[in-house]
Design an enzyme around this catalytic site. Structure first.
Site, PDB file in Angstrom:
ATOM      1  N   ASP A 199      65.341  14.199  39.798  1.00 55.92           N
ATOM      2  CA  ASP A 199      63.990  13.884  40.281  1.00 55.92           C
ATOM      3  C   ASP A 199      64.035  12.761  41.321  1.00 55.92           C
ATOM      4  OD1 ASP A 199      61.105  14.175  40.084  1.00 55.92           O
ATOM      5  OD2 ASP A 199      61.081  12.297  38.939  1.00 55.92           O
ATOM      6  N   GLU A 206      52.513  16.285  33.200  1.00 53.20           N
ATOM      7  CA  GLU A 206      51.933  15.120  33.889  1.00 53.20           C
ATOM      8  C   GLU A 206      50.875  15.524  34.919  1.00 53.20           C
ATOM      9  OE1 GLU A 206      54.856  11.954  34.558  1.00 53.20           O
ATOM     10  OE2 GLU A 206      54.059  11.870  36.589  1.00 53.20           O
ATOM     11  N   ASP A 207      51.118  16.588  35.646  1.00 55.22           N
ATOM     12  CA  ASP A 207      50.294  16.888  36.833  1.00 55.22           C
ATOM     13  C   ASP A 207      49.460  18.159  36.742  1.00 55.22           C
ATOM     14  OD1 ASP A 207      51.342  14.640  38.052  1.00 55.22           O
ATOM     15  OD2 ASP A 207      52.932  15.730  39.093  1.00 55.22           O
ATOM     16  N   HIS A 260      59.590  20.499  45.661  1.00 54.40           N
ATOM     17  CA  HIS A 260      60.224  19.450  44.851  1.00 54.40           C
ATOM     18  C   HIS A 260      60.805  20.036  43.564  1.00 54.40           C
ATOM     19  CE1 HIS A 260      60.783  15.850  42.446  1.00 54.40           C
ATOM     20  NE2 HIS A 260      59.814  16.200  41.623  1.00 54.40           N
ATOM     21  N   HIS A 292      59.312  20.137  34.880  1.00 55.18           N
ATOM     22  CA  HIS A 292      59.321  18.724  34.471  1.00 55.18           C
ATOM     23  C   HIS A 292      58.043  17.949  34.790  1.00 55.18           C
ATOM     24  CE1 HIS A 292      60.627  17.825  38.642  1.00 55.18           C
ATOM     25  NE2 HIS A 292      60.200  16.608  38.414  1.00 55.18           N
ATOM     26  N   ASP A 293      57.252  18.444  35.742  1.00 54.83           N
ATOM     27  CA  ASP A 293      56.007  17.730  36.067  1.00 54.83           C
ATOM     28  C   ASP A 293      54.756  18.448  35.559  1.00 54.83           C
ATOM     29  OD1 ASP A 293      56.984  15.400  37.357  1.00 54.83           O
ATOM     30  OD2 ASP A 293      57.337  16.506  39.208  1.00 54.83           O
TER      31      ASP A 293
HETATM   32 ZN    ZN Z   1      59.252  15.247  39.767  1.00 57.90          ZN
END
Ligand code: ZN
Length: 179
Positions: free
Chosen positions: A122, A65-66, A35, A61-62
């Site tokens: 995204d 968050e992750d 991704h 970009h993630d």
């Molecule tokens: Zn993403």
């Protein structure tokens, strides 16, 4: 400060390492890094390879968050603009899913232009991942649900890059014929 190919390569390397062992939600047989690679490629193509910081932010970009990555770490290694862009793409995970989704829609028009591009890339990647040749009832439902929300977010992000806008429309059209 890192620039150009070094910036993008180190961002890709950190993202791959931090997301180790994670799978894509809609496609559990695919590693999460697929991704990130897709989002980075979409951004690189849409801007003709002219914005290394944007592509680096696409890879990363993630991460806030992750993964365990912090904004300070991103600022130190990749600079203020990259860290700021990643933060723009980070949901407040203490909120319930519906509220996070609502905030993405409400905040989309206020985002800086480069953050809007990451948001669209995204959503292109996530819509594509939900299109199956022979979808199950559950996959159909997940696609319809995701699409209804993604279209609202993208509506607030359009007008920065025509190529990316068109790729989202194409993904939506393909999703429509897959439902
Ligand atoms: Zn993403």
């Amino acid at each position: 400060m890192l620039t150009g190919i070094r910036l993008v390569s180190e961002a890709a390397e950190l993202a791959a390492r931090r997301h180790t062992g994670q799978q894509r939600k809609a496609r559990p047989n695919e590693p999460y890094v697929n991704h990130l690679a897709e989002v980075a490629c979409l951004l690189s193509a849409a801007t003709n390879g002219e914005d290394a910081e944007l592509v680096a932010a696409g890879w990363l970009h993630d991460t806030l968050e992750d993964t365990e990555t912090t904004r300070e770490e991103l600022t130190q290694r990749f600079g203020l603009r990259v860290a700021g862009l990643v933060e723009e793409c980070t949901d407040d995970m203490s909120l319930p899913k519906n509220e996070r989704r609502g905030r993405q829609v409400a905040d989309a028009p206020k985002r800086p232009p480069s953050a809007k591009l990451i948001k669209i890339a995204d959503k292109v990647s996530n819509v594509r991942a939900r299109i199956f040749a022979n979808p199950s009832g559950e996959q159909r439902e997940d696609l319809a649900d995701y699409l209804a929300w993604a279209e609202q977010v993208v509506a607030g992000c359009r007008g920065v890059n025509a190529a990316l806008d068109a790729l989202f429309d194409e993904a939506v059209a393909n999703a429509g014929s897959a439902m």
